[in-house]
Structures are given as structure tokens and as C-alpha cells.
Scaffold this motif. Structure first.
Motif, PDB file in Angstrom:
ATOM      1  N   GLU A 746       0.831  -1.211   0.000  1.00 60.51           N
ATOM      2  CA  GLU A 746       0.000   0.000   0.000  1.00 60.51           C
ATOM      3  C   GLU A 746       0.862   1.256   0.000  1.00 60.51           C
ATOM      4  O   GLU A 746       0.559   2.246  -0.680  1.00 60.51           O
ATOM      5  CB  GLU A 746      -0.931  -0.006   1.218  1.00 60.51           C
ATOM      6  CG  GLU A 746      -2.088  -0.981   1.100  1.00 60.51           C
ATOM      7  CD  GLU A 746      -3.020  -0.607  -0.033  1.00 60.51           C
ATOM      8  OE1 GLU A 746      -3.519   0.535  -0.067  1.00 60.51           O
ATOM      9  OE2 GLU A 746      -3.222  -1.454  -0.920  1.00 60.51           O
ATOM     10  N   GLY A 768       0.613   3.842  14.945  1.00 65.34           N
ATOM     11  CA  GLY A 768      -0.208   2.653  15.209  1.00 65.34           C
ATOM     12  C   GLY A 768       0.463   1.351  14.850  1.00 65.34           C
ATOM     13  O   GLY A 768      -0.150   0.290  15.010  1.00 65.34           O
ATOM     14  N   ASP A 799      -0.799  11.579   3.647  1.00 65.09           N
ATOM     15  CA  ASP A 799      -0.996  10.481   4.597  1.00 65.09           C
ATOM     16  C   ASP A 799      -1.888   9.403   3.992  1.00 65.09           C
ATOM     17  O   ASP A 799      -2.666   9.649   3.072  1.00 65.09           O
ATOM     18  CB  ASP A 799      -1.563  10.990   5.919  1.00 65.09           C
ATOM     19  CG  ASP A 799      -2.932  11.603   5.736  1.00 65.09           C
ATOM     20  OD1 ASP A 799      -3.915  10.859   5.802  1.00 65.09           O
ATOM     21  OD2 ASP A 799      -3.012  12.829   5.489  1.00 65.09           O
ATOM     22  N   LEU A 800      -1.740   8.210   4.571  1.00 65.36           N
ATOM     23  CA  LEU A 800      -2.442   7.024   4.073  1.00 65.36           C
ATOM     24  C   LEU A 800      -2.840   6.169   5.256  1.00 65.36           C
ATOM     25  O   LEU A 800      -2.058   5.995   6.199  1.00 65.36           O
ATOM     26  CB  LEU A 800      -1.506   6.226   3.145  1.00 65.36           C
ATOM     27  CG  LEU A 800      -1.916   4.792   2.788  1.00 65.36           C
ATOM     28  CD1 LEU A 800      -3.086   4.813   1.803  1.00 65.36           C
ATOM     29  CD2 LEU A 800      -0.724   4.043   2.186  1.00 65.36           C
ATOM     30  N   GLU A 801      -4.041   5.629   5.219  1.00 67.87           N
ATOM     31  CA  GLU A 801      -4.482   4.698   6.257  1.00 67.87           C
ATOM     32  C   GLU A 801      -4.500   3.281   5.688  1.00 67.87           C
ATOM     33  O   GLU A 801      -5.069   3.041   4.618  1.00 67.87           O
ATOM     34  CB  GLU A 801      -5.876   5.069   6.778  1.00 67.87           C
ATOM     35  CG  GLU A 801      -5.895   6.321   7.636  1.00 67.87           C
ATOM     36  CD  GLU A 801      -7.262   6.554   8.265  1.00 67.87           C
ATOM     37  OE1 GLU A 801      -8.205   5.810   7.922  1.00 67.87           O
ATOM     38  OE2 GLU A 801      -7.373   7.468   9.099  1.00 67.87           O
ATOM     39  N   VAL A 802      -3.871   2.345   6.414  1.00 70.49           N
ATOM     40  CA  VAL A 802      -3.819   0.941   5.996  1.00 70.49           C
ATOM     41  C   VAL A 802      -4.376   0.072   7.110  1.00 70.49           C
ATOM     42  O   VAL A 802      -3.921   0.159   8.259  1.00 70.49           O
ATOM     43  CB  VAL A 802      -2.376   0.500   5.661  1.00 70.49           C
ATOM     44  CG1 VAL A 802      -2.366  -0.958   5.211  1.00 70.49           C
ATOM     45  CG2 VAL A 802      -1.758   1.395   4.611  1.00 70.49           C
ATOM     46  N   ARG A 803      -5.360  -0.746   6.770  1.00 70.39           N
ATOM     47  CA  ARG A 803      -5.935  -1.678   7.748  1.00 70.39           C
ATOM     48  C   ARG A 803      -5.204  -3.013   7.647  1.00 70.39           C
ATOM     49  O   ARG A 803      -5.089  -3.587   6.566  1.00 70.39           O
ATOM     50  CB  ARG A 803      -7.427  -1.868   7.503  1.00 70.39           C
ATOM     51  CG  ARG A 803      -8.246  -0.662   7.968  1.00 70.39           C
ATOM     52  CD  ARG A 803      -9.702  -0.782   7.523  1.00 70.39           C
ATOM     53  NE  ARG A 803     -10.389  -1.935   8.066  1.00 70.39           N
ATOM     54  CZ  ARG A 803     -10.905  -2.009   9.307  1.00 70.39           C
ATOM     55  NH1 ARG A 803     -10.792  -0.970  10.109  1.00 70.39           N
ATOM     56  NH2 ARG A 803     -11.536  -3.082   9.726  1.00 70.39           N
ATOM     57  N   HIS A 812      -6.453  -3.569  12.741  1.00 68.68           N
ATOM     58  CA  HIS A 812      -5.862  -2.342  13.264  1.00 68.68           C
ATOM     59  C   HIS A 812      -5.619  -1.409  12.097  1.00 68.68           C
ATOM     60  O   HIS A 812      -5.419  -1.846  10.966  1.00 68.68           O
ATOM     61  CB  HIS A 812      -4.531  -2.624  13.973  1.00 68.68           C
ATOM     62  CG  HIS A 812      -4.677  -3.400  15.253  1.00 68.68           C
ATOM     63  ND1 HIS A 812      -4.824  -2.802  16.482  1.00 68.68           N
ATOM     64  CD2 HIS A 812      -4.714  -4.737  15.480  1.00 68.68           C
ATOM     65  CE1 HIS A 812      -4.933  -3.735  17.419  1.00 68.68           C
ATOM     66  NE2 HIS A 812      -4.866  -4.932  16.825  1.00 68.68           N
ATOM     67  N   THR A 813      -5.607  -0.121  12.401  1.00 73.33           N
ATOM     68  CA  THR A 813      -5.333   0.869  11.363  1.00 73.33           C
ATOM     69  C   THR A 813      -3.971   1.504  11.626  1.00 73.33           C
ATOM     70  O   THR A 813      -3.688   1.963  12.738  1.00 73.33           O
ATOM     71  CB  THR A 813      -6.409   1.968  11.350  1.00 73.33           C
ATOM     72  OG1 THR A 813      -7.670   1.369  11.066  1.00 73.33           O
ATOM     73  CG2 THR A 813      -6.094   3.020  10.299  1.00 73.33           C
ATOM     74  N   ILE A 814      -3.142   1.495  10.601  1.00 71.99           N
ATOM     75  CA  ILE A 814      -1.830   2.158  10.669  1.00 71.99           C
ATOM     76  C   ILE A 814      -1.903   3.399   9.799  1.00 71.99           C
ATOM     77  O   ILE A 814      -2.272   3.327   8.621  1.00 71.99           O
ATOM     78  CB  ILE A 814      -0.705   1.219  10.189  1.00 71.99           C
ATOM     79  CG1 ILE A 814      -0.631  -0.030  11.074  1.00 71.99           C
ATOM     80  CG2 ILE A 814       0.632   1.944  10.160  1.00 71.99           C
ATOM     81  CD1 ILE A 814       0.376  -1.055  10.607  1.00 71.99           C
ATOM     82  N   ASP A 815      -1.575   4.532  10.395  1.00 76.60           N
ATOM     83  CA  ASP A 815      -1.591   5.813   9.689  1.00 76.60           C
ATOM     84  C   ASP A 815      -0.186   6.096   9.174  1.00 76.60           C
ATOM     85  O   ASP A 815       0.752   6.253   9.978  1.00 76.60           O
ATOM     86  CB  ASP A 815      -2.063   6.920  10.631  1.00 76.60           C
ATOM     87  CG  ASP A 815      -2.229   8.251   9.893  1.00 76.60           C
ATOM     88  OD1 ASP A 815      -2.349   8.208   8.659  1.00 76.60           O
ATOM     89  OD2 ASP A 815      -2.221   9.298  10.558  1.00 76.60           O
ATOM     90  N   GLN A 817       2.179   8.581   7.578  1.00 75.77           N
ATOM     91  CA  GLN A 817       2.328  10.019   7.357  1.00 75.77           C
ATOM     92  C   GLN A 817       3.671  10.261   6.674  1.00 75.77           C
ATOM     93  O   GLN A 817       4.719   9.884   7.197  1.00 75.77           O
ATOM     94  CB  GLN A 817       2.264  10.776   8.684  1.00 75.77           C
ATOM     95  CG  GLN A 817       0.956  10.566   9.435  1.00 75.77           C
ATOM     96  CD  GLN A 817       0.967  11.193  10.824  1.00 75.77           C
ATOM     97  OE1 GLN A 817       1.992  11.690  11.284  1.00 75.77           O
ATOM     98  NE2 GLN A 817      -0.180  11.167  11.502  1.00 75.77           N
TER      99      GLN A 817
END
Length: 892
Positions: A746, A768, A799-803, A812-815, A817
Motif C-alpha cells: 500500500e 499505530g 498520509d495514508l491509512e492501511v488496515r 488495526h489501522t496504521i496511519d 504520514q
């Protein structure tokens, strides 16, 4: 196993060359295997036995792609069993190819201005043996190039002394048992070769001919007459009846009467037979019993005369007409013209497309011909062959072929085994005075003054004995006791009913004399499909789409050829191949080579693995996946699903080991921790060792070179086959590495969206990642996603959010940046985005226009409308995304 010297003791450049060049290594590797006697079977061994006999290729031929396919599969089975601790006999040999060899030598003689009759039988056979000796080594050399692990010390030939003895022995037994007899029957006749030929040597092609309808009986419509039609008008010279259906009212008054033959002093009876279809044509058919299989059956039922009207060269003979001496095709024209002159031609249909049998060896149309031949009475033999499969003594793979097998053997006709040739096993029957007939066994002498039958046996007769004759039968040899019945027969489904049926009949016939319970020649019957070209067409000389397997060996290497074929092999399934497939397999061999070279340069070795507590998640993941793949590959090989096994090994090797674990291992090596480096080297060595061993059966050459370098051992050929170890299963580690893979993919995708260069490092924070349980893998994420941990001052510009953890049910969600400031050429990026936006806006306009057009929606198929709607939705989303990106960049 003794551990190989470390990389410090063996400089990396001494372990492997910089590049893998198959041509430079394969012949030497094969020579080392033969010299090491790795393929020689020991019948006195106490190991469990595994045996395969090679379907014998014709001695005058060369291996085509179908042969290569078959050989690769047999070799893979043999190599794997050898590694599993079996005593393996893969027995090679060749067929004497009676028709093909005789025709070849006759062509040579013709060029010299000599015929075989002028040369004489003994001298002619000497010439064939001479030709055999000159060309007999060709296939053997090709098999070596393919890497066949056959026992060359046991190579056989269907005309050698031992096999000839077996042929004479079984003929004598069957003759004495009343299973072999001589009778005049209809056969496939080759006018060029002047011999009967088997069904498998007849190919059927659609050809343009003419359908001629002509009139028997009076030319006056008020008088008795019947119209019949035929594509082979010349055969009417052999007509002995006209048949109609018993219930056909049109002809009932004529049944039992006769009609005059137009050219012969013969009356033709009108008979009634259920075979006739009253709805087809005129509802009446001419009957030529000596030149048509269906007519022959009708002739037998009605006791009709069966005059043969052609000689061995298909020239009209002994009819007493003006057509005698004409070739059959010339006679076809002459008969039509003569019938037309009498006013008997009712209709002509030209061109008329119909199927015609042709001799595969000589190319001419075959002629059904009544001929005195030797036959095998197959009823009891075929029943035994069918029962062997029904009872599970022989198991067919795929199972779907069983009904076809039963249908064939349950309806088999007696087998014509004599051929009017000189090269082959001469029929051991002698004729004496007063019609005396004697069948002579191998240890018997014919009575003085008796003359031997001129014919030889069908090649399928001797090759039908192949599974046991090659092991010394009729003698009771150690080979027969150890290796018979054979473990598996590997052959194409296209010869199931010709060669396989013959072997099953002979095997069930002689089996009881070998040992109790040995009723079948092989336990498993694996039927592979045909090799087709990349477009799915059958390979043929006429289409010019054949692929020479040896050409692929020269261009891509034997391993590439082998892996291409094995990767597409499943029971009963055809496979399509082209150069692209071979190049892909060549790339895979190169990938393995480069991965092993990298591993050795970093000290990879084979030794005892550290305790699991000393391993990283990456180590535990790759070991867990390795042993899962061993189970999948084992299951595939056991059930002859080569494609399943190869596909699992390919994706594990390329996608998981090379593309992920070796990249993760670089991070572990770079940590500078001596213990971690040692552990990583052992894990890399362990996985690579097992992987090379599992790939060896299908890619023997490159795996031999790499495994020797990795282990320092003599040959992977005799290394132990890997066994799955469930103690390495670690679902937690597998989940965490899969989460890391998802995260890295991602981020890489996101970087591309931001216009970052592939390997350009950027500052980033992963908020996270610890809560997701991936904190210990942060270094791997940074290294593989080209991130630099952010310092104190940090401004996230993207920024990007990856589950992650979704598969485990604990998401869990990892942000992510990222600071892209100063890393992107903003003006260039604006131009790129603007160009992409214009393309997608155009697509959106076009698709929306179509979807707003009522006429289009009314006429277009639903599937087309759905595709355009999907394109519209995609374009709309892209337009929205790109406009947002341009807005983020601001004004230039």
C-alpha cells in the motif's frame, strides 16, 4: 548431512559462475549422473520398488514435443521416488517400427534403383538392421539432453533376442489355447505399403469428392429398378446385393428379386436388413462386402459372395470387365462415364465433403480389403482387461477415463496381427504337405521341408509385451520379481485403446505364470493430454506449428522445457505452449540461480536450525510457508497433478522466497548482529536446500548445480526428499508478515500516486504500527518501502491509512504520514496530473453520452451497457481523485 564450507572458506566466485548458461553445464552434469550410476536399478535391494517402462519410441524417429512431455513426467516421478528412498527402475528402449523402417529402407533402395524383391528377404533385413544401427542412437542422445534418468544398462529393443523369444513364446501359447487363428476378414489396406495396417495408423481427413447416384435394374420407371448412391463408384464392380429396410414399403415388393449388374454377368439380389436407414438418400444401399466394413457385416449375415475386385496395389483386377488394369481412382472416372453412357447416372453432387481414412505412414487413402490374415480372439482377453480396472487392480488417472475404457474393451473386435512386411517378428507358423500347419515355439525346430509364413506380426503385438518382456520374461528373473508389475504407465490418452489395451490383455494373460496376484502389467495408468500450440491447435507438420523440443533445449535450456511442460500437466488435460512459456521458465531458472548466488555470497549454509525462540517473524513465516508448500507439492505429485505441484513451488520460490524473504533477510543481515546473521544464513540455507530438492524432479540440471554449491554434497539426485514438519507452523508469524506485505504494498502504491521515484527515500511516521503488533518489523517496512523515520520536526504533507490484521479478525489501522516537501517536482507533477485528468474527463464524457442515449440503451446488449457503466464509474472516480490531487498541490 555434512554442512558445506562457509562462504569465508569458499569464495562466492568459486561457488557459482556469474550467470546460468545451460548449454555450458547440462551435458557435463548428465555425464556425472551416469558415471555415478545413480540411475542403475538393483533388483537385490531391500528398498521398496518403483518401476516405469518407457513407451518405446520408433527407432527411426526423433523425439517430438509429445514424447518430451511424456518423458518429463516419467522422469519427475522417477527422480522423486528415488529421493524418497525407493529402488527405481526406469527402463528405456525402442520399438522396431516395422512399417516405418521398411518404408524408409525401400525408399533408399529405390534411389539406388533396386527393389526389395530383387534384393531378397535376408539381404533386405540385413539392410534394415544396418539402418537401425546407424540411426538408433539418435533418440538416446535426445533423451540425455532432456535429462532422462533411465537405467541405460537395461536398454531394450523390440527385435532383440530376448524380446523376440518372448514374442514367439506368447504366440505359441495363445495359438495352442485357440486364441490365435487365421481367417479371411476385412482389413485396413495400404495400397502403397501393400500391407494391412492398424486402426491407429489410419487418420481421417475431410476431403472433397463426388456423390454419384445411379440406377440398378430397368431404365423404364414402370419396371423394377432401384437408385443407390456412392462416393466410391469403382466398388460397384464388387457389389453382390442391394439392401433396403424391411419396413420400407417402397421396396418391399422387390425384396427377394434380383437386378442385373450393368457390367457383369451377375444378378444382384435385393435383401432386407435393419442396418439400412430408410430416411437417408433413396433408402437403398449397394453392398460391396469385400471393400466396406459395414457391407462386410451385412454380407456375413446374409451369406453373400465377397469377390475382391482390386489387387494389393488397389488396381482393378479379375472382374472380367474393361476396367481391369485401371487404378481405383482412374476406374472411378471410367465407371461413371460408362454408367452415364448407359443412361444410369441419376445425379452427381460435386464437390461432396466426406471423411476418408488415410495411411499415416504413406499418405494415400486406405482401401478396406478382404484379406487372409492372422487374428487374436479378444473376447476373454478384453474381458480380463476390463475387469482389472473395474476391480481396482489397475487405477486410471483421471478417473473420468474409466467409462471410455470399459466401453472400448467391452466392445472390442478381434485383432488383426499379421502384416505383409519383411521387417518384424516373422509369424512362427510353418506349412507342410497336405495342408499341415505347425506353430513353432522358441526352443523347437520346424519339421524338415516345411515353409514358414511370409507375414510378420503387428508392431503392437511385441510392444504389448513390453512391461514384462523387457524384464526377461519368459524367464523368471530378479527384475521381474522385484519390479513387476510396474508402478505406473505414463502415456497419452490418444493411444489408450491401442497400446494400453494390448498390454492389459497380454498382462492379464501371462500374469498368473509370473506370480500369484500379478495379474496386471501396471498398478496405475496415468493418461496425459496432448501438447498443443499457444493457440490451442494440435501440432502437425501440415500446419507448420510443431515445436522441436530439442530446439527449446538449445535456446532456453532443458530445465525451461521441462518446467514449461510439467507446469501445465494434469491427468487427461491438454496443454498449450509457446516460446513465451519457455522464456518464462528460463527466467525462473535464472531467478533461482541469482537467489542462490546471493544467498551463498551472504554465507547461507545448511545446518541445524536454531530454536524457534531465536528466529524472527520473517524466519518463522518462511519456514511455516515452506512446509505448507511441501504438503501441497507432495499431494500434487502423488495424484499426478504436476501442474498443482509446480504452480505451488513456482509461486513460493518466486513470490515468497525470492521477492519477500530474501529482501527481508537483507535487513537482518544489515543489522550487524553476528547471531542474527548466523541465524539468517541457516534459515536461508534450510529453505533453499528444501526448495532445490523439491524442484529437482522437474528442473534437474540447475538444481543440481545450485544444490552442490550450497551443500558441498555430490548430487541432489540421491538426496532425501523433503518431508513436511508441522512443528514449523506459526500462524501468528504468517499473519504478521502478511500484514507487513500488505502495508508495504500500500505504501509503494501510495508513493507512486504521489509521484515519488521508486527508490527515493522520504521521511515518514507509522502511527499505530506498535498497536498492530508489527513494531519489531518497522525496520523491514522502512527498508522495503524506502522510508526514513521522521525526526522531531516533521510536517506530514501526505498520509495514508492501511488496515491490517483483517484476516485474523483483529483489525488495526496504521496511519502512514509522509513528508513529500522538497521531494517532488511540483510543476512536473501538475503537468502529469493534468494530462491524466484530461484523459479521464474525455472518457467520462464519452461513456456518459452513451448512457444518456435512449436509442443506444434500447439496442445494446445488457453486458455491453454494464461494461460502459463500469467504465463511467471508474472514470468518474479518477476525475474526482485527480482534481483533489491538483487542488492539494495548489497554484503553480
Amino acid at each position: 548431512m555434512t554442512a558445506a564450507p562457509s562462504s569465508a572458506e569458499r569464495p562466492s566466485d568459486d561457488l557459482l559462475p556469474k550467470n546460468w548458461d545451460p548449454a555450458a553445464h547440462e551435458s557435463e552434469i548428465y555425464r556425472s549422473w551416469v558415471e555415478g550410476e545413480y540411475f542403475v536399478a538393483d533388483p537385490t535391494s531391500d528398498k521398496p520398488a518403483f518401476s516405469i517402462v518407457i513407451p518405446p519410441p520408433n527407432v527411426n524417429g526423433s523425439l517430438h514435443m509429445g514424447h518430451a512431455f511424456e518423458h518429463v513426467l516419467m522422469d519427475a516421478l522417477s527422480r522423486r521416488r528415488r529421493m524418497q528412498g525407493y529402488e527405481v527402475l526406469w527402463l528405456p528402449g525402442m520399438d522396431h517400427a516395422a512399417i516405418a523402417m521398411q518404408a524408409m529402407v525401400e525408399r533408399t533402395l529405390a534411389a539406388e534403383g533396386v527393389t526389395r524383391d530383387e534384393l531378397g528377404r535376408e539381404a533386405f533385413i540385413d539392410r534394415v538392421w544396418q539402418a537401425r544401427d546407424e540411426i538408433g542412437g539418435t533418440i538416446g542422445e535426445q533423451m540425455r539432453k532432456l535429462g532422462d534418468s533411465v537405467d541405460w544398462t537395461r536398454e531394450r529393443f523390440t527385435m532383440d533376442d530376448g524380446l523376440s523369444r518372448a514374442v514367439q513364446t506368447v504366440f505359441k501359447q495363445m495359438y495352442d489355447d485357440g486364441l490365435i487363428y487365421r481367417a479371411e476378414r476385412l482389413v485396413n489396406w495400404s495400397p502403397v505399403l501393400k500391407t494391412a495396417i492398424s486402426d491407429i495408423e489410419v487418420s481421417y481427413d475431410e476431403v472433397e469428392g463426388e456423390l454419384v447416384s445411379f440406377r440398378y435394374g430397368s431404365l423404364d420407371d414402370a419396371e423394377p429398378h432401384i437408385v443407390v448412391a456412392t462416393t466410391r463408384l469403382e466398388t460397384m464392380l464388387g457389389d453382390t446385393a442391394i439392401a433396403v429396410h424391411p419396413d420400407d414399403e417402397r421396396y418391399r415388393h422387390l425384396v427377394g428379386t434380383t437386378l442385373a449388374h450393368p457390367f457383369l454377368d451377375r444378378k444382384i439380389p435385393v435383401i432386407a436388413d435393419d442396418y439400412v436407414d430408410p430416411e437417408f438418400g433413396s433408402g437403398a444401399v449397394k453392398i460391396t462386402p469385400a471393400h466396406d466394413p459395414n457391407d462386410f457385416a451385412i454380407g456375413q449375415r446374409h451369406g453373400l459372395e465377397m469377390p475382391t475386385i482390386m489387387d494389393a496395389s488397389a488396381v482393378i483386377a479379375d472382374t472380367g470387365t474393361a476396367f481391369d488394369g485401371l487404378d481405383r481412382l482412374d476406374a472411378r472416372v471410367a465407371v461413371r462415364e460408362a454408367l452415364a453412357e448407359q443412361g444410369r447416372i441419376v445425379a452427381e453432387k460435386r464437390p461432396y465433403l466426406h471423411s476418408v481414412g488415410h495411411s499415416e505412414r504413406s499418405g494415400e487413402p486406405i482401401e478396406p480389403r478382404l484379406s487372409m490374415q492372422w487374428w487374436v480372439r479378444v473376447e476373454s482377453l478384453a474381458a480380463a482387461a476390463g475387469d482389472a480396472v473395474r476391480n481396482g487392480e489397475t487405477v486410471i488417472h483421471p478417473e473420468s477415463m474409466e467409462p471410455r475404457w470399459s466401453a472400448w474393451v467391452d466392445n472390442m473386435h478381434d485383432w488383426c496381427i499379421s502384416r505383409q512386411l519383411w521387417w518384424g517378428h516373422r509369424i512362427p507358423v510353418w506349412y507342410g504337405p497336405d495342408g499341415d500347419v505347425v506353430c513353432v515355439g522358441p526352443d523347437e525346430e520346424p519339421p524338415a521341408g516345411y515353409t514358414q509364413d511370409d507375414d510378420v506380426l503387428d508392431t503392437w503385438f511385441s510392444s504389448g509385451l513390453w512391461p514384462f518382456s523387457t524384464m526377461g520374461w519368459p524367464e523368471h528373473t530378479p527384475e521381474l520379481e522385484k519390479f513387476y508389475p510396474t508402478s505406473v504407465l505414463v502415456t497419452g490418452y490418444d493411444i489408450l485403446f491401442f497400446w494400453v489395451a494390448r498390454m492389459m490383455m497380454f498382462g492379464t494373460y501371462v500374469g498368473p505364470s509370473l506370480a500369484p496376484g500379478q495379474q496386471v502389467p501396471f498398478r496405475d495408468l496415468f493418461l496425459h493430454g496432448l501438447v498443443r500450440d499457444q493457440y490451442g491447435r494440435k501440432m502437425s507438420k501440415s500446419k507448420g506449428n510443431g515445436i522441436d523440443p530439442l530446439d527449446w533445449v538449445d535456446r532456453f535450456g532443458a530445465d525451461a522445457l521441462r518446467f514449461t511442460l510439467a507446469r501445465g500437466a494434469n491427468p487427461g488435460t491438454d496443454l498449450s505452449v509457446g516460446d513465451d512459456h519457455a522464456q518464462s521458465s528460463r527466467n525462473f531458472a535464472t531467478k533461482l540461480f541469482n537467489a542462490t548466488r546471493f544467498a551463498l555470497m551472504n554465507g547461507a549454509r545448511v545446518g541445524e536450525l536454531p530454536d524457534a525462540t531465536d528466529l524472527t517473524d520473517a524466519d518463522r513465516w518462511i519456514l511455516s510457508r515452506l512446509h505448507e508448500v511441501i504438503e501441497v507439492a507432495d499431494a500434487g505429485f502423488e495424484t499426478y497433478e504436476f501442474a498443482k505441484a509446480c504452480e505451488a513451488l513456482f509461486h513460493f520460490a518466486w513470490d515468497e522466497f525470492c521477492d519477500w524473504y530474501l529482501e527481508l533477510s537483507k535487513v537482518q543481515y544489515a543489522a550487524g548482529d553476528a547471531q542474527r546473521t548466523e541465524t539468517t544464513s541457516l534459515v536461508v540455507g534450510h529453505v533453499l536446500d528444501a526448495l532445490l530438492r523439491m524442484l529437482h524432479p522437474v528442473m534437474p540440471f540447475v538444481t543440481e548445480e545450485l544444490w552442490r554449491a550450497l551443500t558441498g554434497e555430490p548430487s541432489v539426485t540421491v538426496a532425501a526428499w523433503p518431508v513436511a514438519d508441522t512443528s514449523h507452523a506459526d500462524p501468528g508469524a504468517v499473519q504478521r508478515i502478511e500484514d507487513v506485505q500488505r502495508l508495504i504494498k500500500e505504501i509503494r502504491r501510495f508513493r507512486g500516486d504521489q509521484g515519488l521515484q521508486d527508490r527515493q527515500r522520504v521521511a515518514a511516521r507509522l502511527v499505530g504500527i506498535d498497536d498492530a503488533g508489527l513494531g519489531e518489523l518497522r525496520a523491514s517496512v522502512d527498508a522495503l518501502a524506502f522510508l526514513t523515520p521522521a525526526g522531531g520536526e516533521f510536517a506530514a504533507t501526505a498520509d495514508l491509512e492501511v488496515r491490517v490484521g483483517v484476516a485474523a479478525g483483529d483489525p488495526h489501522t496504521i496511519d502512514v504520514q509522509i513528508d513529500t516537501s522538497g521531494t517532488v517536482d511540483l510543476e512536473a507533477e501538475r503537468r502529469r496530473l493534468a494530462k491524466d485528468l484530461a484523459v479521464n474527463e474525455k472518457e467520462l464524457t464519452q461513456t456518459s453520452g452513451k448512457l444518456n442515449n435512449e436509442q443506444f440503451l434500447a439496442k445494446a446488449p445488457a453486458a455491453v451497457v454494464d461494461k460502459i457503466r463500469a467504465r463511467q464509474e471508474l472514470a468518474s472516480a479518477e476525475v474526482e481523485r485527480l482534481r483533489a490531487k491538483i487542488a492539494e498541490l495548489g497554484e503553480g
